[in-house]
Write a protein that holds these residues in place. Structure first.
Motif, PDB file in Angstrom:
ATOM      1  N   ASP A 284       0.813  -1.210   0.000  1.00  0.00           N
ATOM      2  CA  ASP A 284       0.000   0.000   0.000  1.00  0.00           C
ATOM      3  C   ASP A 284       0.851   1.266   0.000  1.00  0.00           C
ATOM      4  OD1 ASP A 284      -2.269  -1.531   0.009  1.00  0.00           O
ATOM      5  OD2 ASP A 284      -2.589  -1.415   2.183  1.00  0.00           O
ATOM      6  N   GLY A 287       1.303   3.763  -2.981  1.00  0.00           N
ATOM      7  CA  GLY A 287       0.370   4.835  -3.304  1.00  0.00           C
ATOM      8  C   GLY A 287       0.824   6.201  -2.830  1.00  0.00           C
ATOM      9  N   THR A 295       0.640   1.581  -8.036  1.00  0.00           N
ATOM     10  CA  THR A 295       0.054   0.409  -7.389  1.00  0.00           C
ATOM     11  C   THR A 295       0.953  -0.800  -7.628  1.00  0.00           C
ATOM     12  OG1 THR A 295      -1.215  -0.246  -9.346  1.00  0.00           O
ATOM     13  CG2 THR A 295      -2.268   1.296  -7.798  1.00  0.00           C
TER      14      THR A 295
END
Length: 485
Positions: A284, A287, A295
């Protein structure tokens, strides 16, 4: 005037490239010419559009160029490539000379060995086999092309070829995109190619035509030193032929098993990274702005190939350390072999970015998108044309996806088309009409084989263009009918 300027700039770039001018000079010059005819700001296009896009390509794909060239050079210098070629010769023998050359080329390139490294080993192997089997040497280039530059470059699932990596960031796919379609396409290319080669071999035997060399064979080292070949080759594939002369080759090749193991590592690690390791990674953090606000899906394909090639290089060094007495020089040559190709292809991509930003390009975009048959047919046409014009599968593919990739992806989602099919169609399209007479790989291969365009190019067309075109048509039809599998 804008569209005419684009055509003139493209024509000038093609003409100068085929006369041996460096693409590092003529690509920005042609881009500025196109911008000037459109009345656009020249310096802004050079430093912002051209260089920005070229730098983005290098940032994204230089690790693959670097690791691919390193792996190919170490495989060559350790004697592993020679060992695999000799093993294939022993297993199949002169009675299956054509099949031996094709399968040896396929094994090397699907395992990650750079194309030009494979050429320089396969050509002497093919000469020996064809001489023993009394097969005309004019068929050699077609046999080598079938094994090295068709299904293992564009269709077989998981191939580490740079062309197979380029669509991954655009479509968030993996190296194994549309594996079933890729296997079908590979079977068509291989079957058609072997059938055509066997027909030509049988026809030659009926005429009493056997092995005969009209002129003295050029050694791979002599071919690699030719300036024109180096310039043409730099945009065609990911290895600078001049660096093949550097380093030191082992006089004692390893056993076939040892030579084959690093190739197996590439395939297995690529598969594990794509389907086992990376899908379980919590990424994550990608991002965040400092990581490019991207991504895991957008980078996982490239990461898989990077890890696979790195693991194979470490395995290769560990198994062949004693056969690499000049390891530093071999690795330096491999690194240098990646520099010119990645900058050359990046320059082509920069030229494409400038052209795509000009008002006149709208006419081209509208024409491409209006082609009947849906986005798969349109994508195939656009990529084929650009690869043919640039003489570069990777350059033409990147230009097409930079300009139109987002549009095709949106259309695919609207029509319920799996992006994996876009990936496979794009890669296969890049590997068809790029095989024109001016392609650097074609010119290099003919020189290494001691053949001419007149003698051997017809065979290259059949196995390198006609066969892949048939496979591409089958993939588009199957993908449109049953979807991705």
């Amino acid at each position: 005037m804008g569209l005419l300027g684009i055509v003139i700039a493209l024509g000038a770039m093609i003409w100068l490239a085929f006369r041996g001018w460096s693409i590092l000079i003529i690509a920005p010059a042609a881009a500025l010419l196109a911008a000037a005819t459109a009345g656009e700001p020249l310096l802004a296009h050079w430093t912002q559009t051209f260089m920005g896009t070229a730098a983005g390509f290098v940032a994204q794909f230089f690790p693959l160029f670097l690791l691919g060239a390193l792996f190919g050079k170490l495989m060559d210098d350790s004697g592993s490539v020679t060992a695999i070629a000799e093993w294939m010769t022993r297993v199949l023998g002169p009675q299956r000379a054509m099949l031996a050359v094709v399968l040896a080329g396929a094994l090397l390139t699907y395992g990650g060995v750079s194309l030009f490294v494979a050429f320089f080993v396969l050509a002497p192997m093919a000469h020996a086999l064809f001489r023993a089997a009394d097969i005309p040497p004019r068929l050699m280039p077609a046999a080598i092309v079938l094994g090295t530059s068709t299904f293992t470059m564009s269709a077989l699932p998981g191939t580490p070829a740079i062309q197979n990596a380029i669509p991954m960031p655009f479509f968030s796919t993996t190296p194994f995109a549309a594996p079933g379609l890729g296997i079908v396409a590979s079977a068509i290319m291989l079957t058609f190619g072997l059938w055509w080669l066997s027909q030509r071999e049988n026809a030659a035997r009926r005429r009493g035509e056997g092995y005969a060399i009209a002129e003295e064979e050029a050694s791979p080292d002599e071919v690699a030193e030719r300036p024109l070949i180096r310039e043409l080759a730099s945009t065609a594939r990911e290895f600078d032929p001049a660096e093949a002369l550097q380093g030191s080759r082992s006089d004692e090749p390893p056993a076939a098993f040892i030579a084959l193991l690093p190739l197996a590592v590439v395939i297995v690690v690529n598969l594990l990274m794509s389907f086992v390791v990376l899908p379980r990674v919590d990424a994550d953090y990608l991002g965040l702005p400092e990581w490019g606000a991207t991504t895991l899906q957008a980078v996982s394909g490239v990461w898989s190939v990077i890890v696979a090639l790195t693991a194979a290089i470490l395995c290769l060094i560990a198994l062949n350390f004693r056969r690499l007495p000049e390891l530093r020089d071999s690795m330096g040559a491999g690194a240098h072999a990646a520099a010119l190709p990645v900058l050359s292809v990046a320059s082509l991509v920069g030229f494409g970015a400038v052209v795509a930003s000009l008002p006149g390009f709208g006419v081209v975009r509208d024409w491409v998108l209006s082609i009947e048959g849906g986005p798969l047919v349109s994508l195939a046409v656009a990529t084929n044309v650009l690869s043919a014009l640039t003489g570069s599968a990777s350059g033409g593919l990147t230009i097409a996806l930079d300009a139109l990739g987002g549009t095709y992806l949106t259309r695919a989602f609207d029509l319920g088309i799996d992006p994996a099919i876009l990936h496979r169609v794009a890669v296969m399209s890049a590997g068809t009409l790029d095989t024109l007479p001016h392609n650097g790989a074609v010119v290099t291969l003919l020189a290494v084989c001691g053949a001419t365009h007149r003698e051997s190019y017809g065979g290259i067309v059949m196995v390198g263009i006609v066969g892949p075109m048939l496979a591409l048509a089958a993939v588009i039809a199957l993908g449109s009918w049953v979807g991705s599998f």
